[in-house]
Design an enzyme around this catalytic site. Structure first.
Site, PDB file in Angstrom:
ATOM      1  CG  PHE A   1      32.388  46.813  29.248  1.00 14.18           C
ATOM      2  CD1 PHE A   1      31.550  45.774  28.865  1.00 14.18           C
ATOM      3  CD2 PHE A   1      32.422  47.174  30.588  1.00 14.18           C
ATOM      4  CE1 PHE A   1      30.745  45.126  29.798  1.00 14.18           C
ATOM      5  CE2 PHE A   1      31.621  46.534  31.525  1.00 14.18           C
ATOM      6  CZ  PHE A   1      30.775  45.501  31.133  1.00 14.18           C
TER       7      PHE A   1
ATOM      8  CD  GLU B   1      42.160  43.738  20.414  1.00 15.70           C
ATOM      9  OE1 GLU B   1      42.591  43.629  19.270  1.00 15.70           O
ATOM     10  OE2 GLU B   1      42.018  42.767  21.180  1.00 15.70           O
TER      11      GLU B   1
ATOM     12  CB  CYS C   1      35.829  39.711  22.760  1.00 15.55           C
ATOM     13  SG  CYS C   1      37.255  40.263  23.710  1.00 15.55           S
TER      14      CYS C   1
END
Ligand code: NAD
Length: 449
Positions: free
Chosen positions: A146, A149, A257
């Site tokens: 989870f 960045e 994502c």
């Protein structure tokens, strides 16, 4: 414990170094020879705050090393993490070929029982498919990642929770052993089946993307009726049932994502005959948001001959050099297409210039500083909320510009400072400010600019 992490990208490097920091002996593996060689020389191929220093530290203490190809590391490791990419496939869903190739390599090299931990994001059911392709001596568990960045190390080392997806007590026991130092510190562990863990990752990303699209959709309404979406954000985010996260309106989400995970979820549901009514709208709103931002810039500059736009930010978010699915690229494309290339775009990003040059070549001008990107601009478009952009001296910025329009695509600037510098301030879902205006009604609204 001896661990191999397959894939030295954003997730693999962060997981590898953090697992080493938890005391394990980690070999981080990649097929990209150049990447591994540069890591061995201490050069980290991605920008993530704190990562480079932490890698140096773990390598110096003998807990982290790098290798080419999965075979050798997998043969000696007790546990193998798969952190390879799962990019979007052409026909929809994920391209799982990297994952299956890596798993095959691991299975071929394995001489005894192993635990294979899927860290990559995969659609529900992938673990079972993988199990059908590998030997029964390989226990496949899911441990979705989870991390975000930009704050990846903190997210790994101080998680809200760690999800264990395993169908056997042995699988759970192995995962517990790996994460014991974090369990001891009190971080929550959630046990569930492999399929549920796979789906939890999907659900988390779809929910977060949905919250962003929800606010972006409402920002379109706020824009027209004169409401301030920032006040609305705080008004609803302070409701304990809703919570404050991921409610910021902006130019749309990006990254490796949210876009692909939402698309993959929609694809999987359609493929089994469930119409994803709600989920289908998430991406549509996101696309409209990026185009609407470009259109607002074009509308304001329509009478400016040979307009120059200074684009602040190329990365999909601040504190990363990652440009995958970054909104900046769709905005640039829309601006160039609408003007048949007659617009000049001067872009600056603190970390993402090199990656962006590989994609855009000479379609735009790349600048080495905010000041250079701004000089002679008719408008500034803030697309990434880097701290450096937020703290600019707007009096100085105004002097560098030819025109006087600022488009805040992240609602991150102090709007009053921009207008006080003699500039027009255009935000997302907020009433615009003319030079010299102050924002009425923002008194008492904390952190709404
Ligand atoms: P990435 O593209 O940055 O890195 C993947 C790496 O795997 C590359 O370096 C590639 O060379 C390597 N690789 C591919 N095949 C290999 C093989 N057979 N053996 C060894 N190495 C191989 O990807 P990423 O951003 O780190 O994402 C990895 C996975 O984690 C994806 O499924 C992604 O959806 C998921 N994820 C990403 C994030 C994020 O913020 N980036 C967060 C959570 C989950």
């Amino acid at each position: 414990m001896e661990i191999a992490v397959i894939g030295c990208g954003y997730v693999g490097l962060v997981s590898g170094v953090c697992l080493a920091a938890l005391g394990h002996k980690v070999t981080a593996v990649d097929v990209d020879i150049k990447r591994v060689e540069s890591l061995r020389q201490g050069i980290v191929p991605i920008y993530e705050p704190g990562l480079s220093e932490m890698i140096k530290h773990e390598v110096a203490h003998g807990r982290l090393s790098f290798a080419i190809g999965a075979a050798k590391a997998s043969a000696t490791a007790d546990v193998i993490f798969l952190a390879v990419g799962t990019p979007p496939a052409k026909g929809g869903g994920y391209d799982l070929s990297y994952l299956f190739d890596a798993a095959k390599e691991v299975a071929k090299a394995a001489t005894g029982p192993k635990t294979l931990v899927i860290k990559s994001t995969v659609n529900p059911g992938t673990g079972s498919k993988l199990a059908a392709h590998t030997s029964h001596k390989i226990e496949i568990v899911n441990n979705p990642e989870f991390l975000r960045e930009g704050t990846a190390i903190q997210d790994f080392m101080q998680p809200d929770r760690i999800v264990f997806g395993a169908s056997s007590p042995e699988g759970i026991a192995t995962l517990r052993e790996i994460y014991q130092p974090l369990i001891d510190k009190g971080y929550a562990i959630v046990h569930m089946s492999r399929e549920s863990a796979e789906m939890t990752k999907f659900a988390a990303n779809a929910m977060l993307a949905m919250r962003i699209s929800f606010m972006n959709e409402l920002s379109q309404l706020a824009q027209v009726i004169g409401a301030d979406i920032e006040s609305v954000r705080i008004g609803i985010g302070t409701d304990a049932r809703i919570g404050p996260g991921f409610l910021k309106a902006g130019v749309g989400y990006g990254g490796s994502c949210f876009p692909k995970d939402v698309q993959a979820l929609v694809h999987q549901m359609k493929s089994i005959g469930i119409d994803p009514l709600l989920l289908s709208g998430i991406e549509a709103v996101n696309t409209r948001q990026k185009n609407a931002f470009a259109k607002r810039i074009l509308d304001v500059l329509k009478d400016t001959p040979n307009p120059v736009v200074s684009l602040w930010g190329l990365a999909f978010k601040s504190d990363t050099d990652d440009i995958r699915e970054a909104p900046a690229f769709d905005i640039i494309k829309a601006l160039l297409e609408a003007t048949s290339g007659k617009i000049t775009i001067k872009a600056f990003d603190p970390q993402a210039i090199e990656n962006s040059k590989k994609v855009l070549g000479n379609k735009i001008t790349f600048s080495d500083s905010v000041a250079n990107a701004t000089t002679g601009a008719d408008a500034i478009a803030v697309v990434t909320d880097w701290a450096e952009f937020i703290t600019q001296d707007w009096i100085k910025i105004a002097k560098l510009m030819r025109g006087n329009h600022v488009f805040d695509g992240r609602n991150c600037l102090a709007s009053g400072k921009v207008s006080a510098a003699g500039l027009f301030y255009h935000a997302i879902g907020r009433p615009p400010l003319k030079p010299g205006d102050i924002r009425p009604g923002s008194v008492g609204v904390v952190s709404a600019g």
